[in-house]
Design a protein around this motif. Structure first.
Motif, mmCIF file in Angstrom:
data_model
loop_
_atom_site.group_PDB
_atom_site.id
_atom_site.type_symbol
_atom_site.label_atom_id
_atom_site.label_comp_id
_atom_site.label_asym_id
_atom_site.label_seq_id
_atom_site.Cartn_x
_atom_site.Cartn_y
_atom_site.Cartn_z
ATOM 1 N N GLY A 40 -2.997 -23.493 9.227
ATOM 2 C CA GLY A 40 -4.445 -24.626 8.732
ATOM 3 C C GLY A 40 -4.498 -25.911 8.503
ATOM 4 O O GLY A 40 -3.650 -26.725 9.551
ATOM 5 N N GLY A 73 -1.964 -27.597 12.507
ATOM 6 C CA GLY A 73 -0.830 -26.194 12.702
ATOM 7 C C GLY A 73 0.501 -26.107 13.475
ATOM 8 O O GLY A 73 1.035 -25.417 13.653
ATOM 9 N N LYS A 74 0.975 -27.523 14.606
ATOM 10 C CA LYS A 74 1.560 -27.683 14.734
ATOM 11 C C LYS A 74 2.316 -29.169 14.933
ATOM 12 O O LYS A 74 2.236 -29.524 13.826
ATOM 13 C CB LYS A 74 1.162 -27.681 17.182
ATOM 14 C CG LYS A 74 0.350 -26.558 16.840
ATOM 15 C CD LYS A 74 -0.131 -26.988 18.388
ATOM 16 C CE LYS A 74 -0.994 -25.649 19.254
ATOM 17 N NZ LYS A 74 -1.227 -26.210 20.984
ATOM 18 N N GLY A 75 3.698 -28.968 15.607
ATOM 19 C CA GLY A 75 4.600 -29.876 14.751
ATOM 20 C C GLY A 75 4.183 -30.550 16.162
ATOM 21 O O GLY A 75 3.803 -30.958 17.410
#
Lengths: 114, 116
Positions: free
Chosen positions: A1, A41-43
């Motif tokens: 999210g 929502g990502k690295g």
């Protein structure tokens, strides 16, 4: 999210304009710096790096400038696109003696306006 | 795109439970790291490893532990989860051998942990 990011400085730019994101680093002995992009929502993803013996490095649509005198790093994004919307972090390597350590900045949220 | 994977992506768990966050990379990287990131905040290093059987504590004090029995695997364990552990945990790896000062970190997508 979606990260709340309430405390993040935000830069809003029109699509097609150039963006400049700034970062102040803490240690005058730092000799390597990286810019990361983090989408929701990502690295973090690597964008570009620069060593302390350089003051400018260019990539595809991105340029990193290093001013060691004032311990300042900037990321310039040319012709900003909607896909550039993300949080951008700078990271400095603070241990030139050899022990690996990075310090990350707090990040800047880039919003690209259509 | 880096081949580093974290599971689970999201975890909601009750206080006192033991949890393990998984991290695997298929790039053969020797160095691996765990960072903790609160919303809108910077990343803080909590653990790192230079290779198999090597683990070190990072800058941020953490009640978690890690192990490195295999090159590709670097799990993080919380013996007894508490609400203060609620955060995003990011795993990373890099390819440089031994301590180095110019290496890129490749990050996984993170695990968002919520402890009730």
């Amino acid at each position: 999210g979606e990260s709340v990011g309430l405390h993040l400085p935000t830069l809003s730019v029109q699509e097609g304009d150039n963006s400049i994101i700034n970062c102040a680093y803490s240690n005058s002995a730092s000799d390597y710096f990286i810019w990361y992009k983090q989408e929701s929502g990502k690295g973090p993803q690597f964008i570009i790096d620069i060593r302390s013996n350089m003051d400018k490095r260019q990539g595809q649509r991105v340029t990193v400038l290093l001013n060691k005198t004032v311990k300042h790093l900037s990321l310039q994004i040319a012709a900003t696109q909607p896909g550039d919307s993300a949080v951008y972090f700078c990271a400095e390597n603070i241990s030139p003696s050899g022990t690996y350590k990075y310090i990350f900045g707090t990040g800047t949220r880039l919003k690209v306006l259509a | 795109e880096a081949d580093i994977y974290q599971t689970p992506r999201y975890l909601v768990i009750g206080t006192g439970k033991k949890i393990t966050l998984e991290c695997s990379q298929t790039m053969g990287h020797d160095k691996m790291y765990w960072y903790q990131q609160d919303p809108g905040m910077e990343l803080h290093l909590i653990h790192y490893s230079y290779g198999v059987n090597s683990t070190e504590k990072g800058d941020l004090s953490s009640e978690s532990t890690v192990s490195r029995i295999r090159t590709e695997h670097f799990p993080l364990t919380l013996e007894s989860a508490r609400p203060s552990h609620t955060s995003q945990y990011l795993c990373a790896s890099s390819e440089s051998k031994a301590p180095a000062t110019n290496e890129k970190l490749f990050f996984g997508s993170g695990t968002q942990l919520s402890v009730l």
